[in-house]
Design a protein around this motif. Structure first.
Motif, mmCIF file in Angstrom:
data_model
loop_
_atom_site.group_PDB
_atom_site.id
_atom_site.type_symbol
_atom_site.label_atom_id
_atom_site.label_comp_id
_atom_site.label_asym_id
_atom_site.label_seq_id
_atom_site.Cartn_x
_atom_site.Cartn_y
_atom_site.Cartn_z
ATOM 1 N N LYS A 1 31.674 37.209 35.569
ATOM 2 C CA LYS A 1 31.995 38.414 36.342
ATOM 3 C C LYS A 1 33.360 38.376 37.034
ATOM 4 N N ILE A 2 34.180 37.395 36.761
ATOM 5 C CA ILE A 2 35.410 37.204 37.535
ATOM 6 C C ILE A 2 36.516 38.150 37.056
ATOM 7 N N ASP A 3 37.114 38.849 38.030
ATOM 8 C CA ASP A 3 38.320 39.644 37.786
ATOM 9 C C ASP A 3 39.498 38.932 38.438
ATOM 10 N N MET A 4 40.685 39.086 37.850
ATOM 11 C CA MET A 4 41.841 38.368 38.387
ATOM 12 C C MET A 4 43.119 39.173 38.185
ATOM 13 N N LEU B 1 35.258 37.852 42.804
ATOM 14 C CA LEU B 1 34.091 37.147 42.272
ATOM 15 C C LEU B 1 32.967 38.105 41.898
ATOM 16 N N ASN B 2 32.997 39.309 42.465
ATOM 17 C CA ASN B 2 32.024 40.354 42.110
ATOM 18 C C ASN B 2 30.571 39.952 42.338
ATOM 19 N N GLY C 1 34.913 39.789 47.083
ATOM 20 C CA GLY C 1 33.642 39.821 46.362
ATOM 21 C C GLY C 1 32.846 38.536 46.452
ATOM 22 N N ALA C 2 33.054 37.762 47.519
ATOM 23 C CA ALA C 2 32.320 36.503 47.698
ATOM 24 C C ALA C 2 31.054 36.731 48.518
ATOM 25 N N SER D 1 31.743 27.014 45.194
ATOM 26 C CA SER D 1 31.120 28.195 45.801
ATOM 27 C C SER D 1 30.179 28.859 44.797
ATOM 28 N N HIS D 2 29.409 29.842 45.286
ATOM 29 C CA HIS D 2 28.577 30.637 44.384
ATOM 30 C C HIS D 2 29.497 31.486 43.511
#
Length: 397
Positions: free
Chosen positions: A331-334, A370-371, A282-283, A325-326
């Protein structure tokens, strides 16, 4: 494609040897790779501004992109050794050329070990004179290049390309001082494929970015890093052309060899008990995905958490945040293993028993989404243990 048992000398026309000459107390410490004919060659080197003498000698030999032999010593890095160190690296090259009866400019040189010590050239000369490619086992080369490694690292694969069976072999060493951008990491890849030096260099440069440059053990970049590839063409396949099916098959072989060696180096980090693989999806682009993944596996806090088998996701998201990074922090999933720890940056309940079982394994997978895009990247590292400190505190003595 098939993975087979073999050595760095498995491709047609290659032979190799390794022996103990006395640079180390007991273990093998001098190795040679030899091709029956000069091979098309490609290489990448350390980005450290302080480079060992063998790097300069090999770069000079690589000017025509032809190499027929490689001579490697372990135990002494021949780095920060001044004019005499350079002369010794050149002498090592000349001795190998004379003994193997090849042109001096077709011999690559590599060294690994303690920085700042001069090579005892009488030992090197006597050792090279005892290299016997006919009687000495080629697997001994894999052993001769090791320093603090606990195991050899190799892979051999075959594939049919343009009607011919192509063999590709790789061997590497690396355990500490591993943070390549392009550590100490040495890797050698041989193949009997017929491919131009220009296309070979292109494949190496591209795959180095996604494999060797995506491993980290301790964040230190060595003075001696090198990946050297030799392709002698003795499989007699039609020349591999760019953007063909043959090219794609060759790239797949190279990816498998390079990624396998990279993982083995990361897993064998000094004192390590676990291999950590971080996948970022998702980057916005691939380079940012790889950057974030490498920051995660390179974090000392993440590494110690994995050693302690602690699912401390706060350390992971911290590394994601400072990667540069952007990122949208909302919005982060882990995930660790198959269990989700964060959704839209909010903590999720997970099964502690299953998590404990996951963290007890020798390989731990961390996934971060990162979505914000469609690109992905991976990196590999290891846990940070008490043994790492012990090994490096006593390395010189």
């Amino acid at each position: 494609m098939q993975i087979i048992d073999g050595t760095i000398a498995s491709p047609k026309g290659f032979s190799a040897a390794g022996l103990h000459v006395g640079l180390k107390k007991e273990k093998k410490d001098l190795g040679v790779i030899y091709s029956e004919i000069p091979a098309n060659a490609a290489a990448v080197y350390t980005t450290n501004q302080v480079k060992a003498a063998p790097i300069f000698v090999t770069k000079e030999a690589m000017k025509d992109s032809k190499i027929q032999a490689v001579v490697v010593n372990s135990g002494i890095a021949n780095a920060c050794t001044g004019k005499l160190g350079m002369e010794n690296a050149q002498t090592m090259q000349s001795l190998a050329a004379s003994h193997l009866q090849v042109a001096k400019e077709d011999v690559a040189v590599a060294s690994t070990g303690v920085i700042g010590k001069q090579l005892p050239m009488e030992i090197i000369e006597e050792g090279i004179s005892r290299v016997d490619l006919q009687t000495q086992e080629s697997y001994a080369f894999h052993e001769a290049i090791l320093t603090t490694d606990t195991a050899t690292k190799e892979i051999v694969v075959t594939e049919e390309i343009n009607g011919q069976i192509i063999t590709m072999a790789g061997v590497a060493k690396g355990s500490g001082m591993i943070h390549p951008n392009m550590a100490t990491m040495l890797a050698f890849i041989t193949t009997d494929a017929q491919i131009s030096e220009e296309l070979l260099q292109e494949v190496l440069a591209d795959k180095t970015e996604t494999t060797f440059n995506q491993i980290t053990v301790d964040g230190d970049t060595s003075t001696n890093d090198m990946v050297l590839v030799l392709a002698n063409g003795l499989a007699e396949n039609p020349m591999i052309e760019k953007n063909t099916e043959a090219h794609e098959k060759f790239i797949s072989m190279f990816q498998l060899v390079s990624e396998t060696l990279a993982k083995k180096i990361a897993k064998d980090g000094e004192g390590a008990t676990k291999l950590i693989e971080a996948q970022v999806v998702g980057a916005l682009n691939g380079s940012e995905a790889r950057l974030v993944a490498k920051k995660v596996v390179g974090s000392s806090l993440v590494k110690t958490a994995m050693f302690g088998e602690d699912p401390n996701w706060g350390r992971i998201i911290c590394a994601v945040g400072y990667a540069g990074s952007h990122t949208d922090p909302e919005k982060i999933d882990m995930w660790i293993g198959n269990q989700q720890l964060l959704k839209n940056s909010q903590p999720q309940d997970f099964d502690e028993v299953i998590m404990k079982q996951t963290l007890e394994k020798e390989k731990i997978n961390i996934t971060v989404d990162l979505n914000i895009g469609e690109q992905c990247g991976k990196a590999w590292g290891c846990d940070l243990t008490y043994k790492y400190v012990e090994v490096n505190a006593l390395y010189h003595t």
